[in-house]
Scaffold this active site. Structure first.
Site, PDB file in Angstrom:
ATOM      1  CE  LYS A   1      15.689 -33.082  -5.682  1.00 24.91           C
ATOM      2  NZ  LYS A   1      15.642 -31.490  -5.297  1.00 24.91           N
TER       3      LYS A   1
ATOM      4  CB  THR B   1      25.743 -26.930  -8.834  1.00 30.19           C
ATOM      5  OG1 THR B   1      25.003 -28.135  -8.390  1.00 30.19           O
ATOM      6  CG2 THR B   1      26.190 -26.974 -10.160  1.00 30.19           C
TER       7      THR B   1
ATOM      8  CD  GLN C   1      17.588 -29.825 -11.911  1.00 37.09           C
ATOM      9  OE1 GLN C   1      17.019 -31.032 -12.513  1.00 37.09           O
ATOM     10  NE2 GLN C   1      18.594 -29.675 -11.658  1.00 37.09           N
TER      11      GLN C   1
ATOM     12  N   GLY D   1      22.695 -30.661  -7.238  1.00 33.94           N
ATOM     13  CA  GLY D   1      23.935 -30.795  -6.264  1.00 33.94           C
ATOM     14  C   GLY D   1      23.213 -31.445  -5.276  1.00 33.94           C
ATOM     15  CG  HIS D   2      21.028 -34.711  -5.268  1.00 35.36           C
ATOM     16  ND1 HIS D   2      20.634 -35.519  -5.981  1.00 35.36           N
ATOM     17  CD2 HIS D   2      20.445 -33.538  -5.501  1.00 35.36           C
ATOM     18  CE1 HIS D   2      19.641 -35.176  -6.650  1.00 35.36           C
ATOM     19  NE2 HIS D   2      19.496 -34.106  -6.261  1.00 35.36           N
TER      20      HIS D   2
ATOM     21  CG  ASP E   1      19.032 -26.081  -4.303  1.00 31.74           C
ATOM     22  OD1 ASP E   1      19.871 -27.116  -4.794  1.00 31.74           O
ATOM     23  OD2 ASP E   1      18.672 -25.175  -4.829  1.00 31.74           O
TER      24      ASP E   1
HETATM   25  P1  IMP Z   1      19.658 -24.918 -15.670  1.00 32.99           P
HETATM   26  O1  IMP Z   1      19.025 -26.146 -15.303  1.00 32.99           O
HETATM   27  O2  IMP Z   1      21.257 -25.055 -15.480  1.00 32.99           O
HETATM   28  O3  IMP Z   1      19.410 -24.704 -17.267  1.00 32.99           O
HETATM   29  O4  IMP Z   1      19.198 -23.693 -14.808  1.00 32.99           O
HETATM   30  C1  IMP Z   1      17.664 -23.091 -14.992  1.00 32.99           C
HETATM   31  C2  IMP Z   1      17.117 -22.712 -13.698  1.00 32.99           C
HETATM   32  O5  IMP Z   1      17.147 -23.860 -12.779  1.00 32.99           O
HETATM   33  C3  IMP Z   1      18.238 -21.749 -12.882  1.00 32.99           C
HETATM   34  O6  IMP Z   1      17.271 -20.873 -12.369  1.00 32.99           O
HETATM   35  C4  IMP Z   1      18.672 -22.706 -11.928  1.00 32.99           C
HETATM   36  O7  IMP Z   1      19.057 -21.983 -10.776  1.00 32.99           O
HETATM   37  C5  IMP Z   1      17.904 -23.609 -11.673  1.00 32.99           C
HETATM   38  N1  IMP Z   1      18.310 -24.981 -11.386  1.00 32.99           N
HETATM   39  C6  IMP Z   1      18.767 -25.985 -11.877  1.00 32.99           C
HETATM   40  N2  IMP Z   1      19.235 -26.777 -11.252  1.00 32.99           N
HETATM   41  C7  IMP Z   1      18.838 -26.528  -9.943  1.00 32.99           C
HETATM   42  C8  IMP Z   1      19.244 -27.285  -8.757  1.00 32.99           C
HETATM   43  O8  IMP Z   1      19.459 -28.375  -8.516  1.00 32.99           O
HETATM   44  N3  IMP Z   1      18.833 -26.592  -7.537  1.00 32.99           N
HETATM   45  C9  IMP Z   1      18.093 -25.538  -7.740  1.00 32.99           C
HETATM   46  N4  IMP Z   1      17.833 -24.661  -8.945  1.00 32.99           N
HETATM   47  C10 IMP Z   1      18.294 -25.196 -10.023  1.00 32.99           C
END
Ligand code: IMP
Length: 427
Positions: free
Chosen positions: A16, A299, A223, A40-41, A13
């Site tokens: 990017k 997201t 991420q 989520g961009h 977040d």
């Molecule tokens: P997953 O990727 O949905 O399995 O989530 C695993 C961890 O990564 C959790 O703590 C989510 O909140 C975090 N996470 C996954 N995608 C994002 C993102 O785009 N931004 C911030 N945190 C993320």
């Protein structure tokens, strides 16, 4: 022209999407290389305001080939929905290409992500429940279905048959929920295939040709480094690598071809989901940052945990990425604060340390050591040069640059494409 990876350098977040949208003005290709629709961009540009989850942020420029690389896991329903929304708003998606090697998120991945999180109870990771973790687990277990499998309906059915049998055993026997129907899943994915097949390609050839032509290519991350399954706060991480090395692997590019690794940092820290975050603020400053910056997940809508900038973590992510430059986003959020803190070290069990521990139990015991700097209490959103920034804001950026040991290329002072300050050229 160079190949530039745009990488999240904190817990995701970082902004990017905006950076890629800006750079895509000069690029000929953007390749998304990791994650899934857990990302989520947010992008604000002359076409309007958009929230993208899977489609590369270069899509607004029709001269840019946008690739969803082999390192991404794709939920076809989400992808088609995103394409439809863009099309409805007049954005062309005919220049979107999907790697035939990208894995697909299947209905059982979505179910299992939720069921596994429930089973973890108080130790839940806080996943986005988009099926991303289970899809990457299946990739490693060699149980995945890939975009290329949509090209042959009969072969898809055969592959699905044994996988669904196995998944149904887990769904019914371990979790006591209803089994999935092979016919229904197959029919649904054949339908998705009808629309997606024209976009599916051997994308590494396209990428190689672009690099050989000397086109500017952006590798778009999702991420952030501290969510990397190897180097992040494991097990509170995501399941694919958001690092520069992951960019090469997830796009299908040899590491020797990468010219720049650009790390995107927020001017403070946020995290969503579980796991330690040494500089988290549970006070009114944290609340103020959250509200000013609207720190709620793109997201999932979850409130993000907010805190001061942690340069122990920032320096670590600069090192493991081999960053050539940094972007500091959302500096304007700090405009109202009378003073600012930067975490410059940790105190672990009474000892000062300057590294990011591998163990989350150790990280959870780390107390931040802060340096305090004066705030600037001036609106920076209309400033476009580094020299015009208030002295205290310049000092903040210079101190961060020194602490992360990486030159700052860009500073963002608002969501708009033009709200950026070039400090040192990226190229
Ligand atoms: P997953 O990727 O949905 O399995 O989530 C695993 C961890 O990564 C959790 O703590 C989510 O909140 C975090 N996470 C996954 N995608 C994002 C993102 O785009 N931004 C911030 N945190 C993320």
């Amino acid at each position: 022209m160079p190949v530039i990876a745009v990488l999240g350098a904190q817990w995701g977040d970082e902004g990017k999407g905006k950076v890629v949208d800006m750079l895509a003005q000069q690029a000929r290709m953007v390749v998304r290389f990791s994650g899934g629709d857990n990302a989520g961009h947010s992008v604000v540009n002359p076409h309007g305001e958009f929230k993208l989850h899977l489609i590369p942020s270069g899509i607004f420029n029709s001269g840019v080939a946008c690739i969803i690389g082999n390192g991404v896991v794709i939920n076809p329903e989400v992808l088609l929905g995103e394409m439809d929304k863009l099309n409805e708003r007049g954005v062309d998606t005919s220049h979107l290409f999907i790697s035939d090697r990208a894995h697909l998120i299947m209905p059982y991945h979505l179910l299992l992500d939720g069921l596994e999180e429930e089973a973890r109870g108080g130790k839940a990771i806080g996943t986005t429940r988009k099926g991303v973790g289970p899809a990457f687990a299946d990739k490693a277990a060699r149980l995945g279905i890939r975009a290329g499998d949509l090209l042959d309906e009969e072969a898809l059915r055969e592959r699905l048959r044994s996988i669904i049998d196995y998944k149904n055993t887990i769904l019914t026997k371990v979790y006591g929920v209803k089994a999935l129907s092979l016919d229904e899943v197959h029919a649904q994915y054949c339908q998705y295939g009808e629309r997606l097949v024209p976009h599916i390609r051997e994308t590494t050839i396209m990428l190689d040709e672009a690099v050989r032509r000397g086109d500017m290519v952006i590798l778009e991350g999702a991420q952030g480094a501290l969510l990397d399954p190897d180097f992040g706060t494991y097990p509170y991480t995501t399941s694919s690598s958001p690092l520069a090395a992951g960019a090469c692997l997830g796009a299908g590019l040899g590491p020797t071809r990468l010219d720049r690794a650009l790390g995107v940092y927020k001017a403070y820290c946020t995290r969503v989901g579980g796991g330690p975050m040494p500089t988290e603020l549970h006070d009114e400053t944290g609340e103020l940052i959250r509200e000013r910056a609207h720190e709620y997940g793109t997201t999932t809508g979850r409130a993000r945990r907010c805190g001061w900038l942690d340069t122990v973590a920032a320096r670590y992510s600069s090192r493991i990425n081999g960053l050539t430059g940094a972007v500091i986003t959302r500096l304007d959020i700090l405009d109202v604060l009378p003073s600012l803190k930067i975490c410059v070290g940790y105190e672990l069990d009474g000892k000062k340390i300057d590294y990011f521990p591998g163990s989350i139990t150790a990280l959870a015991r780390c107390k931040p050591v802060y340096e305090e700097l004066p705030g600037w209490q001036t609106d920076t959103t209309d400033i476009r040069t580094f020299e015009q920034l208030p002295e205290a804001a310049r000092q903040y950026v210079l101190r961060v640059e020194e602490l992360i040991a990486c030159p700052v290329n860009l500073i963002c002072v608002g969501p708009g494409r033009e709200q950026a300050i070039e400090k040192t050229p990226i190229l």
